[in-house]
Design an enzyme around this catalytic site. Sequence first.
Site, PDB file in Angstrom:
ATOM      1  CG  LEU A 106     -26.624 -41.879   8.401  1.00 53.39           C
ATOM      2  CD1 LEU A 106     -26.165 -42.978   7.668  1.00 53.39           C
ATOM      3  CD2 LEU A 106     -26.008 -40.542   7.539  1.00 53.39           C
ATOM      4  CG  ASP A 107     -31.961 -37.475   6.045  1.00 56.61           C
ATOM      5  OD1 ASP A 107     -32.094 -38.336   5.350  1.00 56.61           O
ATOM      6  OD2 ASP A 107     -31.369 -36.384   5.676  1.00 56.61           O
ATOM      7  CE1 TYR A 108     -38.245 -43.970   6.401  1.00 56.84           C
ATOM      8  CE2 TYR A 108     -38.722 -43.082   4.519  1.00 56.84           C
ATOM      9  CZ  TYR A 108     -39.102 -43.779   5.309  1.00 56.84           C
ATOM     10  OH  TYR A 108     -39.871 -45.157   4.905  1.00 56.84           O
ATOM     11  CB  SER A 110     -28.985 -40.082   4.390  1.00 59.25           C
ATOM     12  OG  SER A 110     -29.561 -38.642   4.281  1.00 59.25           O
TER      13      SER A 110
END
Length: 291
Positions: A106-108, A110
Amino acid sequence: MSAPIRLQKIIAQAGIVSRRKAEELILDGRVQVNGQTVTELGTKADPERDHIRVDGKLLHGAQQQRYLMLNKPKGYVTTASDPEGRPTVMKFVERAGVRVFPVGRLDYQSEGLLLMTNDGELANALTRAAAKVEKIYLVKISGKPNEAGLDQLRSGIMIERGKPGLREGRVMTAPAKIRLMRDAENPWYEVTLIEGRNREIRKMFEEIGHHVEKIRRVGYGPLVLDIPPGEVRELSADEVEALRRAVRAKSASPSARAPKKRARGHSSVGPAPKRRAAKSTRPRAKADPSR
């Protein structure tokens, strides 16, 4: 004395790498059994009696396999360490007593459901493109997309491949399921994907002219997010088995074996089919898009 088993399985159970990666280590001559280098994939050993070394390091037996669900808050990177010094999700699993790793990312910015485990074999199976295990997100959009734009996302849309600025070209996304969850000036949508490309949802909506304000993953295959942000819980045996069944079912389906074709014309905004979640002893908390 235990029965001899394949070397790649012993290495995977020790939590070092996945079984597929263990096969590569064997073929590369990086595994020794009782002082002898082994390069045959069919080789078996007794993990209780034989001395098995990988890159010179002695295996100390299989770790207890652990399966954790984390509700990742935004502002954390999904890696074991970060060269920029940003906080990582490992902070939340330090008390697990065993080293586990994220399954996918999951990106930073999210948040939401992140599976973490030391079962390299299952992690590898879940993240393979062919697995096509569904992941469900609640997504808040800046402005209201029109139906023509949403239909493009439902059918598959060209986005930039990889990280911004690397000029890796463009790629077609797999068809997505999209339905409106809250109609507002900046609406919320439920987005279901079967792949996990870098910043895929953000890129998809940018292609139709809309910025993504928030992303929260609330489902991963049979798993449903049911814990507060920053909390971790163990998966039940039923949930782990449900994950394994999800991988087996997708791998065995005719669509997984057939040549890839892009579906077209998914224009319905109606409710998605009901999904059966794995049994849990904890009460389920509804995912509230208003947060």
